[in-house]
Design an enzyme around this catalytic site. Structure first.
Site, PDB file in Angstrom:
ATOM      1  N   ARG A 103       0.742-124.459 -52.574  1.00 52.74           N
ATOM      2  CA  ARG A 103       1.663-125.428 -53.165  1.00 52.74           C
ATOM      3  C   ARG A 103       2.592-126.008 -52.109  1.00 52.74           C
ATOM      4  O   ARG A 103       3.029-127.159 -52.228  1.00 52.74           O
ATOM      5  CB  ARG A 103       2.411-124.782 -54.329  1.00 52.74           C
ATOM      6  CG  ARG A 103       1.470-124.518 -55.494  1.00 52.74           C
ATOM      7  CD  ARG A 103       2.075-123.754 -56.639  1.00 52.74           C
ATOM      8  NE  ARG A 103       1.052-123.511 -57.653  1.00 52.74           N
ATOM      9  CZ  ARG A 103       1.178-122.677 -58.670  1.00 52.74           C
ATOM     10  NH1 ARG A 103       2.311-122.011 -58.824  1.00 52.74           N
ATOM     11  NH2 ARG A 103       0.192-122.503 -59.534  1.00 52.74           N
ATOM     12  N   LYS A 147     -10.950-119.706 -62.678  1.00 59.10           N
ATOM     13  CA  LYS A 147      -9.761-119.935 -61.861  1.00 59.10           C
ATOM     14  C   LYS A 147      -8.564-119.328 -62.581  1.00 59.10           C
ATOM     15  O   LYS A 147      -8.190-119.766 -63.673  1.00 59.10           O
ATOM     16  CB  LYS A 147      -9.547-121.435 -61.631  1.00 59.10           C
ATOM     17  CG  LYS A 147      -8.344-121.756 -60.746  1.00 59.10           C
ATOM     18  CD  LYS A 147      -8.230-123.253 -60.509  1.00 59.10           C
ATOM     19  CE  LYS A 147      -7.043-123.591 -59.642  1.00 59.10           C
ATOM     20  NZ  LYS A 147      -6.913-125.045 -59.403  1.00 59.10           N
ATOM     21  N   SER A 204      -4.842-119.356 -50.378  1.00 62.11           N
ATOM     22  CA  SER A 204      -3.776-119.414 -49.382  1.00 62.11           C
ATOM     23  C   SER A 204      -2.984-118.120 -49.266  1.00 62.11           C
ATOM     24  O   SER A 204      -2.639-117.689 -48.168  1.00 62.11           O
ATOM     25  CB  SER A 204      -2.827-120.573 -49.718  1.00 62.11           C
ATOM     26  OG  SER A 204      -2.269-120.394 -51.023  1.00 62.11           O
ATOM     27  N   LYS A 207     -11.918-117.956 -58.382  1.00 59.65           N
ATOM     28  CA  LYS A 207     -10.729-118.191 -57.565  1.00 59.65           C
ATOM     29  C   LYS A 207      -9.523-117.538 -58.230  1.00 59.65           C
ATOM     30  O   LYS A 207      -9.319-117.768 -59.434  1.00 59.65           O
ATOM     31  CB  LYS A 207     -10.507-119.707 -57.425  1.00 59.65           C
ATOM     32  CG  LYS A 207      -9.267-120.110 -56.633  1.00 59.65           C
ATOM     33  CD  LYS A 207      -9.098-121.620 -56.604  1.00 59.65           C
ATOM     34  CE  LYS A 207      -7.847-122.020 -55.845  1.00 59.65           C
ATOM     35  NZ  LYS A 207      -7.633-123.479 -55.838  1.00 59.65           N
ATOM     36  N   GLU A 227     -16.427-118.428 -69.038  1.00 62.42           N
ATOM     37  CA  GLU A 227     -16.156-119.766 -68.523  1.00 62.42           C
ATOM     38  C   GLU A 227     -17.275-120.233 -67.585  1.00 62.42           C
ATOM     39  O   GLU A 227     -17.685-121.394 -67.625  1.00 62.42           O
ATOM     40  CB  GLU A 227     -14.814-119.772 -67.777  1.00 62.42           C
ATOM     41  CG  GLU A 227     -13.589-119.676 -68.677  1.00 62.42           C
ATOM     42  CD  GLU A 227     -13.172-121.022 -69.228  1.00 62.42           C
ATOM     43  OE1 GLU A 227     -13.929-122.014 -69.073  1.00 62.42           O
ATOM     44  OE2 GLU A 227     -12.078-121.095 -69.810  1.00 62.42           O
ATOM     45  N   TYR A 255      -9.772-120.446 -45.079  1.00 65.48           N
ATOM     46  CA  TYR A 255      -9.057-121.176 -44.038  1.00 65.48           C
ATOM     47  C   TYR A 255      -9.427-120.679 -42.645  1.00 65.48           C
ATOM     48  O   TYR A 255      -9.081-121.315 -41.648  1.00 65.48           O
ATOM     49  CB  TYR A 255      -7.552-121.081 -44.280  1.00 65.48           C
ATOM     50  CG  TYR A 255      -7.157-121.685 -45.608  1.00 65.48           C
ATOM     51  CD1 TYR A 255      -7.003-123.058 -45.745  1.00 65.48           C
ATOM     52  CD2 TYR A 255      -6.991-120.892 -46.750  1.00 65.48           C
ATOM     53  CE1 TYR A 255      -6.678-123.624 -46.958  1.00 65.48           C
ATOM     54  CE2 TYR A 255      -6.673-121.451 -47.972  1.00 65.48           C
ATOM     55  CZ  TYR A 255      -6.518-122.816 -48.083  1.00 65.48           C
ATOM     56  OH  TYR A 255      -6.207-123.376 -49.301  1.00 65.48           O
ATOM     57  N   ARG A 286       0.918-122.836 -65.064  1.00 62.82           N
ATOM     58  CA  ARG A 286      -0.345-123.388 -65.562  1.00 62.82           C
ATOM     59  C   ARG A 286      -1.084-122.388 -66.445  1.00 62.82           C
ATOM     60  O   ARG A 286      -2.315-122.409 -66.531  1.00 62.82           O
ATOM     61  CB  ARG A 286      -1.211-123.819 -64.374  1.00 62.82           C
ATOM     62  CG  ARG A 286      -0.551-124.894 -63.517  1.00 62.82           C
ATOM     63  CD  ARG A 286      -1.456-125.338 -62.377  1.00 62.82           C
ATOM     64  NE  ARG A 286      -0.828-126.445 -61.664  1.00 62.82           N
ATOM     65  CZ  ARG A 286      -0.627-126.468 -60.352  1.00 62.82           C
ATOM     66  NH1 ARG A 286      -0.994-125.441 -59.603  1.00 62.82           N
ATOM     67  NH2 ARG A 286      -0.055-127.512 -59.774  1.00 62.82           N
TER      68      ARG A 286
END
Length: 332
Positions: free
Chosen positions: A210, A200, A278, A252, A237, A317, A221
């Site tokens: 958000r 990610k 998004s 992602k 990872e 989506y 982050r």
């Protein structure tokens, strides 16, 4: 003068008709390979449109069953639930409250689904903390990895008890898969599955999300999500998460990280998914709204590209709409 040589090898032969193109297609789409992200907001009586994501809403608990029913009827493989609480605090206590919005939504979705699709839950604190980070903070304001793991294990137990079949560990804390797997097994939940958001990245494409969860994040982050320039680290990872017991691993965002997705898919012994986030959704919707691109073709091409790169399933989506196109034969 010698005649122009006539090519004997003509790849175009297999592109001549729609039927031929369909017959030799290397990458096909199926509704069961799609997962629909769903936002559920506390304190509203009806669905609330999200301005930066045209066509996507924050559902109420009363509108959620219809959304799940629509997804199940379209043949979508699963729904991923995100909670939007009214009250947040430093430790994100709403995430572990049995009557918190995400756990309530999980029970509602599980009942509406009746086993026809997989009810999945986002396991992260960012929607529930007043500082907007994915974990608890130490006295210097940094995300405390190991203290956060304790909160994640409590979240996992709460979500499984509410009816989640697949826990989406999206916080990018070191050791999160092992911690949650041990907690689930110790509590007798051996069959609860884990989806690790393994690669990610700290991406600009999360902006509309958000808005959707009404994030309170101050800062970024980058100390726990991956550097967008790092390819090998994404594979590393994923391999760590598989060793720790992840049942599914994920990359992602999807579109800008197809190389990482292909790397993980080539190496993984477990299913590999990707999240079309998004920002990817909103860019296509915005361009289509201006008449700059063909919306349907762009949607289909974008998801097909993610599948072609190696994703076994895609969170998108457009899941329900795309599933309906596939069933109608419009996504060939």
């Amino acid at each position: 003068m010698s005649p122009t040589p006539v090519p004997r090898v003509r790849p175009r032969r297999l592109r001549e008709t729609p039927a031929l193109r369909r017959l030799v297609s290397e990458t096909r789409l199926h509704p069961a390979e799609l997962v629909l992200p769903i936002f559920v907001r506390e304190g509203v009586s009806a669905a609330v449109p999200i301005g930066s994501m045209p066509g996507v809403v924050q559902h109420s608990l009363s509108s959620l069953p219809d959304a799940v029913e629509q997804a199940a009827a379209a043949g979508v493989g699963g729904v991923m639930l995100f909670g939007v609480p009214e009250v947040r605090d430093a430790r994100g206590t709403g995430a572990t409250d049995p009557d918190g919005i995400l756990n309530l939504a999980t029970r509602v979705a599980a009942e509406a689904s009746a086993g026809r699709l997989v009810v999945q839950t986002d396991l992260c604190l960012d929607e529930f903390t007043d500082h907007g980070h994915c974990g608890v903070l130490d006295d210097r304001g940094r995300v405390d990895n190991d203290a956060t793991l304790e909160r994640y294990t409590s979240m996992a137990l709460a979500q499984v008890r509410a009816g989640s079949e697949l826990l989406g560990l999206s916080g990018m804390m070191d050791g999160q898969v092992a911690a949650v797997r041990d907690a689930l097994d110790d509590a007798g939940h051996h069959d609860a599955a884990i989806l690790a958001y393994s690669a990610k990245y700290a991406s600009a494409y999360y902006g509309p999300f958000r808005d959707a969860v009404e994030s309170t994040l101050d800062g970024d982050r980058r100390t726990y999500q991956l550097d967008p320039g790092n390819r090998r680290e994404g594979l590393r990872e994923a391999m760590i998460d598989i060793d720790e017991g992840a049942d599914v691993v994920m990359v992602k965002p999807a579109g800008s990280y197809l190389d990482v997705l292909a790397d993980v898919a080539a190496a993984s012994e477990v299913p590999v998914w990707a999240y079309q986030v998004s920002g990817e959704y909103s860019m296509i919707e915005a361009a289509a709204a201006h008449g700059w691109i063909d919306r349907k073709r762009a949607v289909i091409e974008s998801v097909r590209g993610i599948r072609r790169a190696g994703a076994d399933a895609v969170l998108t989506y457009w899941a329900v709409e795309l599933a309906e196109w596939i069933r109608e034969g419009d996504a060939a």
